[in-house]
Design an enzyme around this catalytic site. Structure first.
Site, PDB file in Angstrom:
ATOM      1  N   ARG A 188     -24.094   6.629   2.762  1.00  0.00           N
ATOM      2  CA  ARG A 188     -24.312   5.210   3.059  1.00  0.00           C
ATOM      3  C   ARG A 188     -24.838   5.037   4.481  1.00  0.00           C
ATOM      4  NH1 ARG A 188     -18.526   4.091   0.307  1.00  0.00           N
ATOM      5  NH2 ARG A 188     -19.206   3.422  -1.765  1.00  0.00           N
ATOM      6  N   ASP A 198     -19.577   8.211   2.438  1.00  0.00           N
ATOM      7  CA  ASP A 198     -19.725   7.356   3.619  1.00  0.00           C
ATOM      8  C   ASP A 198     -20.957   7.792   4.423  1.00  0.00           C
ATOM      9  OD1 ASP A 198     -16.522   6.213   4.189  1.00  0.00           O
ATOM     10  OD2 ASP A 198     -16.860   7.927   2.885  1.00  0.00           O
ATOM     11  N   ARG A 208       0.835  -1.199   0.000  1.00  0.00           N
ATOM     12  CA  ARG A 208       0.000   0.000   0.000  1.00  0.00           C
ATOM     13  C   ARG A 208       0.874   1.255   0.000  1.00  0.00           C
ATOM     14  NH1 ARG A 208      -2.711   3.015   4.205  1.00  0.00           N
ATOM     15  NH2 ARG A 208      -4.641   3.953   3.450  1.00  0.00           N
TER      16      ARG A 208
END
Length: 350
Positions: A186, A183, A123
Site C-alpha cells: 500500500r 502495508d 479488544r
C-alpha cells in the site's frame, strides 16, 4: 467430510479408468520419485482464506491444496466451487476437511482463522479468544506437518505469530507472520501514485507492528535505484515532513477504509500471501517485510516479540534479516512499536 471421488474410478464396479485409458510406452521407467510434490494448507475459508486459496491456484504454486474450517457445509461448498474450475486452472488436487489430518505432509500451512469481535467486546477479550482458538489449530498442524513452515495471517498477526511459535515448538525461522508485507505494498502504491511512477520501481518498507504503531522507513526509500530523500536534499528541493506523515497515515487507515466500504479486505491480502508463498516454496530469496522474531535487532531486547522487519525468505523460511540502515528516529519508533506489542502480550499473560 467426504472428498470428491476421483474420476479415475468411475468405471463399472469401480474400474480404474486411468489404467484402461492410457497404455504405457515400452522400455520406460516408473515416475521419478525425486520430483517434488508441493502441498499448501489453508486454515479458515472466510473471505481472506478463499482469496488466498484462489490466488495460489491461479498462480500455480501448489500440486495439492488442503482446506480446513470448522463449518463443514461452507467448507465443502468452497472446495467444490474451486474443483469445478479445474478446466480453467493449472492441475491441483484440492481436498477439504474439518479434520486436520487432511493437512498431513504440508510444506506450508497458512492460518487465516480467527474469532470475530462481538458487539461491545473488548479488544483484549477478543485476543484471549483467538489465543484459545489457536491452541486448537497450531498443535495439530505441527503434528501432521512437523517440517512445514507456518504462515500466520490472522490478526493481531504479530501476537498470534508469537503464540503460534510457542504452541508449535518450531524453530523461529519456520514461523512467520504476514506482517507489513501488505502495508508496504500500500505504501509503495501511494508513493508511486504521488509521483506518477510504476509501484514496482518503488523500494519502500513499513516495519514494526502491523497496526497503528507501524514505522515508515522514509530514509531508505528509493525509486529506480535513486534514494528519494537524498535526491531532494542534493537538488535543494523542499518538502514538508507532514506530507510524508500523511502518506503513512493513509497506509494505516487504508484497510479501515476498505472494510467500511465493502465489509472486509480480501484481494490485496490474497495476492500478498501468495507472493510470500512463492518466495518461500520456490526459494526465491526475496526480501519481504514480514513478522519475525525480532529480539536482538535494532536494540529490541525487552522480551521475545514478533514484528515486521525486511527479511530474506526461501525454502528454509526466514533466511536472515536485512541489515538496513535506520535513522535514530526510526530506531526509536521501531523500539516503541515492539513495546506496544510486548504490552499486549503481557496483558494476555504470554
Amino acid at each position: 467430510m467426504q472428498k470428491s471421488p476421483s474420476a479415475s474410478s468411475l468405471g463399472p464396479g469401480g474400474l480404474d479408468l486411468a489404467q484402461a485409458f492410457f497404455k504405457p510406452i515400452q522400455s520406460c521407467d516408473p515416475p521419478s520419485s525425486t520430483k517434488r510434490h508441493t502441498k499448501i494448507s489453508v486454515i479458515g475459508v472466510g473471505n481472506v482464506g478463499m482469496a488466498i486459496a484462489q490466488t495460489i491456484l491461479t498462480q500455480d504454486l501448489a500440486d495439492e491444496l488442503a482446506l480446513v474450517d470448522a463449518k463443514s457445509d461452507k467448507l465443502r461448498g468452497e472446495m467444490l466451487d474451486l474443483q469445478h474450475a479445474a478446466a480453467f486452472l493449472p492441475r491441483t488436487k484440492i481436498n477439504a476437511s474439518v479434520d486436520y489430518s487432511v493437512t498431513a505432509g504440508s510444506d506450508l500451512c497458512i492460518v487465516t482463522a480467527g474469532a470475530r469481535q462481538n458487539p461491545g467486546e473488548s479488544r483484549l477479550n477478543l485476543l484471549q479468544r483467538n489465543v484459545a482458538l489457536f491452541s486448537n489449530i497450531i498443535p495439530p498442524l505441527a503434528k501432521y506437518s512437523p517440517d512445514s513452515i507456518l504462515l500466520i495471517v490472522s490478526n493481531p498477526v504479530d501476537v498470534l505469530t508469537y503464540v503460534s511459535w510457542k504452541l508449535s515448538g518450531f524453530p523461529s525461522n519456520r514461523v512467520i507472520g504476514s506482517g507489513t508485507n501488505l502495508d508496504s505494498s500500500r505504501f509503495r502504491f501511494l508513493i508511486a501514485d504521488h509521483l506518477d511512477v510504476n509501484a514496482q520501481d518503488v523500494q519502500a518498507f513499513i516495519v514494526g507492528e502491523h497496526g497503528d504503531s507501524s514505522v515508515a522507513l522514509w530514509s531508505s526509500i528509493s525509486i529506480g535505484g535513486v534514494p528519494v530523500l537524498s535526491f531532494l536534499k542534493n537538488q535543494q528541493i523542499a518538502y514538508e515532513k507532514q506530507t510524508l506523515e500523511n502518506i503513512h497515515k493513509a497506509v494505516v487507515e487504508s484497510a479501515y477504509e476498505v472494510i467500511s466500504l465493502k465489509g472486509y479486505t480480501s484481494w490485496a491480502i490474497g495476492y500478498s500471501v501468495a507472493n510470500l508463498a512463492r518466495s518461500l516454496l520456490r526459494d526465491q530469496r526475496k526480501i519481504h517485510p514480514v513478522s519475525v522474531l525480532a529480539k536482538g535487532f535494532y536494540g529490541i531486547d525487552g522480551g521475545e516479540v514478533f514484528l515486521s522487519l525486511p527479511a530474506q525468505l526461501g525454502r528454509g523460511g526466514v533466511l536472515g534479516v536485512t541489515n538496513i540502515h535506520l535513522t535514530d528516529e526510526e530506531v526509536q519508533r521501531l523500539r516503541k512499536s515492539a513495546e506496544t506489542i510486548l504490552e499486549v502480550q503481557s496483558q494476555l499473560g504470554l
